[in-house]
Design a protein around this motif. Sequence first.
Motif, PDB file in Angstrom:
ATOM      1  N   PRO A   1       0.882  -1.097  -0.459  1.00 36.35           N
ATOM      2  CA  PRO A   1       0.501   0.161  -0.311  1.00 36.35           C
ATOM      3  C   PRO A   1       0.560   1.170  -0.077  1.00 36.35           C
ATOM      4  O   PRO A   1       2.123   1.374   0.595  1.00 36.35           O
ATOM      5  CB  PRO A   1      -0.826  -0.123   1.478  1.00 36.35           C
ATOM      6  N   ASP A   2       0.516   2.450  -0.491  1.00 37.83           N
ATOM      7  CA  ASP A   2       0.520   3.609  -0.879  1.00 37.83           C
ATOM      8  C   ASP A   2       1.808   3.761  -1.345  1.00 37.83           C
ATOM      9  O   ASP A   2       2.746   4.546  -1.512  1.00 37.83           O
ATOM     10  CB  ASP A   2       1.321   3.766   0.759  1.00 37.83           C
ATOM     11  N   VAL A   3       2.511   2.102  -2.471  1.00 36.87           N
ATOM     12  CA  VAL A   3       3.579   2.752  -3.239  1.00 36.87           C
ATOM     13  C   VAL A   3       3.283   3.251  -4.512  1.00 36.87           C
ATOM     14  O   VAL A   3       1.881   2.598  -4.939  1.00 36.87           O
ATOM     15  CB  VAL A   3       4.319   1.368  -3.747  1.00 36.87           C
ATOM     16  N   GLN A   4       3.525   3.927  -4.980  1.00 40.26           N
ATOM     17  CA  GLN A   4       2.820   5.055  -6.378  1.00 40.26           C
ATOM     18  C   GLN A   4       3.544   4.411  -7.371  1.00 40.26           C
ATOM     19  O   GLN A   4       3.774   3.955  -8.714  1.00 40.26           O
ATOM     20  CB  GLN A   4       3.247   5.916  -6.508  1.00 40.26           C
ATOM     21  N   SER A   5       5.282   4.101  -7.167  1.00 36.54           N
ATOM     22  CA  SER A   5       5.862   4.015  -8.745  1.00 36.54           C
ATOM     23  C   SER A   5       7.838   2.915  -7.820  1.00 36.54           C
ATOM     24  O   SER A   5       7.653   3.531  -6.407  1.00 36.54           O
ATOM     25  CB  SER A   5       6.817   4.830  -9.325  1.00 36.54           C
ATOM     26  N   ALA A   6       7.875   1.760  -7.933  1.00 39.13           N
ATOM     27  CA  ALA A   6       8.795   1.061  -7.336  1.00 39.13           C
ATOM     28  C   ALA A   6       9.648   0.709  -8.721  1.00 39.13           C
ATOM     29  O   ALA A   6       9.195   0.677 -10.080  1.00 39.13           O
ATOM     30  CB  ALA A   6       8.417   0.092  -7.068  1.00 39.13           C
ATOM     31  N   THR A   7      11.499   0.532  -8.770  1.00 36.75           N
ATOM     32  CA  THR A   7      11.783   0.614  -9.928  1.00 36.75           C
ATOM     33  C   THR A   7      12.849  -0.051  -9.477  1.00 36.75           C
ATOM     34  O   THR A   7      13.447   0.034  -8.482  1.00 36.75           O
ATOM     35  CB  THR A   7      12.361   1.724 -10.536  1.00 36.75           C
ATOM     36  N   ALA A   8      13.941  -1.201 -10.197  1.00 36.18           N
ATOM     37  CA  ALA A   8      15.668  -1.830  -9.517  1.00 36.18           C
ATOM     38  C   ALA A   8      16.298  -1.043 -10.438  1.00 36.18           C
ATOM     39  O   ALA A   8      15.930  -0.950 -11.902  1.00 36.18           O
ATOM     40  CB  ALA A   8      14.589  -3.231  -9.656  1.00 36.18           C
TER      41      ALA A   8
ATOM     42  N   GLY B   1      22.158   0.233 -14.738  1.00 35.13           N
ATOM     43  CA  GLY B   1      21.686  -0.392 -15.079  1.00 35.13           C
ATOM     44  C   GLY B   1      20.165   0.022 -14.455  1.00 35.13           C
ATOM     45  O   GLY B   1      19.491  -0.139 -13.479  1.00 35.13           O
ATOM     46  N   ILE B   2      19.317   0.092 -15.744  1.00 40.88           N
ATOM     47  CA  ILE B   2      17.486   1.267 -15.051  1.00 40.88           C
ATOM     48  C   ILE B   2      16.548   0.259 -15.638  1.00 40.88           C
ATOM     49  O   ILE B   2      17.158  -0.060 -16.950  1.00 40.88           O
ATOM     50  CB  ILE B   2      17.513   2.753 -15.468  1.00 40.88           C
ATOM     51  N   ASP B   3      15.496   0.395 -15.495  1.00 41.20           N
ATOM     52  CA  ASP B   3      14.181   0.121 -16.278  1.00 41.20           C
ATOM     53  C   ASP B   3      14.030   1.625 -17.653  1.00 41.20           C
ATOM     54  O   ASP B   3      13.628   1.741 -16.820  1.00 41.20           O
ATOM     55  CB  ASP B   3      13.047  -0.376 -15.494  1.00 41.20           C
TER      56      ASP B   3
ATOM     57  N   ARG C   1       9.653  10.630 -12.192  1.00 41.64           N
ATOM     58  CA  ARG C   1      10.276  10.637 -11.318  1.00 41.64           C
ATOM     59  C   ARG C   1      11.678   9.906 -10.982  1.00 41.64           C
ATOM     60  O   ARG C   1      11.946  11.176 -10.325  1.00 41.64           O
ATOM     61  CB  ARG C   1       9.153  10.874 -10.411  1.00 41.64           C
ATOM     62  N   PHE C   2      12.314   9.270 -11.333  1.00 39.58           N
ATOM     63  CA  PHE C   2      13.755   8.078 -10.592  1.00 39.58           C
ATOM     64  C   PHE C   2      14.532   8.799 -10.832  1.00 39.58           C
ATOM     65  O   PHE C   2      15.912   8.932 -10.619  1.00 39.58           O
ATOM     66  CB  PHE C   2      13.294   7.195 -10.647  1.00 39.58           C
ATOM     67  N   ARG C   3      14.469   9.568 -12.417  1.00 36.95           N
ATOM     68  CA  ARG C   3      15.418  10.501 -12.713  1.00 36.95           C
ATOM     69  C   ARG C   3      15.295  11.953 -13.141  1.00 36.95           C
ATOM     70  O   ARG C   3      14.268  11.941 -14.242  1.00 36.95           O
ATOM     71  CB  ARG C   3      15.713  10.264 -13.903  1.00 36.95           C
ATOM     72  N   GLU C   4      16.403  12.662 -12.693  1.00 40.17           N
ATOM     73  CA  GLU C   4      16.245  14.027 -13.409  1.00 40.17           C
ATOM     74  C   GLU C   4      17.436  14.434 -13.725  1.00 40.17           C
ATOM     75  O   GLU C   4      17.271  15.455 -13.444  1.00 40.17           O
ATOM     76  CB  GLU C   4      15.923  15.139 -11.392  1.00 40.17           C
ATOM     77  N   MET C   5      18.202  13.761 -14.504  1.00 44.77           N
ATOM     78  CA  MET C   5      19.684  14.424 -14.358  1.00 44.77           C
ATOM     79  C   MET C   5      19.184  15.455 -16.169  1.00 44.77           C
ATOM     80  O   MET C   5      18.138  14.646 -16.799  1.00 44.77           O
ATOM     81  CB  MET C   5      20.670  13.304 -15.578  1.00 44.77           C
ATOM     82  N   GLU C   6      19.990  16.219 -16.380  1.00 51.37           N
ATOM     83  CA  GLU C   6      19.807  16.880 -17.324  1.00 51.37           C
ATOM     84  C   GLU C   6      20.199  16.736 -18.437  1.00 51.37           C
ATOM     85  O   GLU C   6      21.768  16.047 -18.568  1.00 51.37           O
ATOM     86  CB  GLU C   6      20.573  18.337 -17.082  1.00 51.37           C
TER      87      GLU C   6
END
Length: 865
Positions: free
Chosen positions: A83-90, A122-124, A130-135
């Motif tokens: 519950p309350d998890v909006q998003s998850a990534t490995a 390594g990303i999904d 929202r997990f990545r904000e690099m410019e």
Amino acid sequence: MWRASWPFARQSLAGRRGRTILLVIAVTLGSALVVATSCSLASVEASVEYGITRALGRTDARIIDRYSQEFDVATLERVRALPDVQSATARLFGSITLLHESPPASQDGEPERHRVTVGARGIDVPADERFREMELEVGTRPMKVDDVLLDPAASDALHAKVGDRLVIQRFGAPIELSVCGIYKRAKLGALQRPHVELSRERLAEATGLEGQATVIALILRDGDDVHAWCERHADVVEEPLVLEPAERVTTGLDRQVLASQLGFTLAASIAFLSCAFIVAVGLTTAVTEQQREMAIARCIGAARPQLFLAQLLVGGAIGTLGGLLGMPVGIGLAWLLVNHYREFLQGGFSVSLLGLGLALVGTVSAGLLGAAYPAWQASRVMPLEALRVRARPPQPSGLGICLALGTVLVAGQLLLLLVPDTQTRFWLYAIGGIAFLHIGYFLWAPLALWLVTRIAGGAVGTLFGLPAGLLVRSVRSMPYRLGFTAGALMVGGSIMVSTWSNGMSVLDEFRDRIRFADGFVMCSTGLSPEKQRIIEAMPGVLQSCPVGYLPVRLAAGETLGVDGLGPQNVVCVGFDLDRFLGLNRLDFIEGDPAHAVERLREGDAVLVAEQFLIARGLGLGTSIGLGGNAGDKRFEIVGVVSSAGLDIATQFFGLRQVYMEQAASCVFMDFDAVARHFGSRDAFIMQLVLDPSRGEDLDEELKQYVLEKVPGANYASGRMIRGTLDKVANTLLGVTAGVSFAALFLACFGVGNVVAAGIAARRHEFGVLRAIGGASSLPMRLVLGESVLVALSGALIGTALGLHLAKMGTLWHRDLAGIATSLSLPVGPIAIGWLAILGMTILASVPAAAALRRQSPRALLATRG
């Protein structure tokens, strides 16, 4: 009472505008120095925070392996259902070797090949933004499994641009990737490792970690208490996995920030003490000049408290005005510095409210502290005595009082060393001991002037062509004014001596103790037995030793250093006993090597670095608690060894865990015990003994060999690591030298004030010297001779204080960092400091002294001060 005292204060400030301006400038510079330093630190911290946000995105919580191992990515699906998890990534972290066969041909007509080993994330894909904000500089983020995003260092090394094809070299079929973009990243010099981002699927395939993850990042519903949520759902994972708030990833950074703020606060305290000394000297001189006016005021009804408060108002006004003026100056200096290094400080400029508040409070306090003695002196004015003050010689008993009070304060600081608890002892020193020391040595400054005058007064007088005895008599007639001026000069000299002495002590300790291997090969994803055999077969390699490297948490309740600042990790070094001890020749400070090896084979014993013995008394026969697979376990310490070389070498390679959380030295354990207690037998580093007949060309040959034959690994030579450490250390020492020169520059305004005051008070005396046949340059030469004696006294007392502080530094190195250093005498920096003090003091004295030369005897005799 305050209203009645203000007219006296206003008269003191306005009656000597030039000297008031000099005092305000000195305090302004002190305030500006503190504000500039604090804002620069705040900007650095903001940039680090900015970088972490860019790197991690909006991550509320994370799942990691307690011992920094990869784990089954199937955990991701379980936490997504919470519950309350909006998003998850490995995410998966590793190291790969990329090859770019660029189309343009080289000069010999052969295709040009560019190869580099990079750190990889390594990303999904496609990733939740929202997990990545690099410019991005150009292109896009990875959207397909075969996309790769480069940082500028990787792009430059590979000569790659968007759309180019790269190849991952590995054991097995090559993997092709397409460059989709290049992201912005500050360039940090030669030590920065190239970095890339690609799909987790391709990184896992390249490193043999299919189905594995290094971290799982979670975004929770807005407004959730992350700590409480993690506690509620902690049982969703099993040991050694942990669910924790994401901000813990910056724990090591937070401790370093706290330590830097502590260092800044201590430095600011010294700067404000210097300001207080300058104000004290200037106002004491003014009180002496105004005693006739004060006597008249007393005769017509002025009360003692009025004169006391008047001087406090003067000091407070100087401190407040200097603090307020210093704020914009300091902010401007910091802005220029941050703007100059904007490529590195991408978080932009930040104003430190702590620095602004500390600057204002500090300068006001410095003004009041500096005015305290002059205020007391003013309140003791006796009308009849004051009216004949110029005929009264200084009392020798005053020097005795200064000696006694200074001795009490310095002894008080030394008594603080008797406090048994290290934590309490350190904070007492930080809060009170440093102030005791500086004020104590400041009170000793008139004694230093007396000693220097007795030894060198005749020689300096002869150097300036003065009549015999004139310079000595002149200096002895005003021992406190000139002596305390020397005390104001001592701060810059003490900073120079103490920082260089401590720095050289640590460097000497490292040079004596560090034993680097000839070469190192490191791979963050581990070196398999097959890769180890390839490394052992490299040309020029005579011996090798695989070393496991594993950050392990100290058990609950165990710390090193100051609580809240000390790291909570140790580097657990796993090794094959015979090969490791034979190759590294560890120095046993405590314990018998033969017995230690026997106990290590049993698996419940460790060797520890000497830092544990020195800082916490953990030596032979005691035990240390470490976190293991089955919980905390205590290991018997069977030997204390010197291990700084291996510790630095492992950190030099930039292992991910070292950046996450600073590690406190090493514990050494048999490889079988590491596997049993911590679930890892991977070798991360291979130590190499190289053919001594080969030169530096072998290093370049081995570097290329590793890139080609051991994809994902890096090679570095021991010579290069040592040279880098020396370069960094010398740069830091150079920065501290700049700080000491800034303190000297600040103190010179105090010197100029005192010289101007002395000339104003003795104009009639100088007129008499001119009237009886003295040359027009005689008063100027006398003033410059006095300044030289003041400078020599300031250098002497500053050197003594600097060595005292340096000795304290060796004690704190031992108690807090576990580094056993000895006091080093930095002859070169001491000589430079003496010359700097002498030169700056003379320069500060020349304007007033030169103006004196232009005065005619009649003009000088026309006034009595």
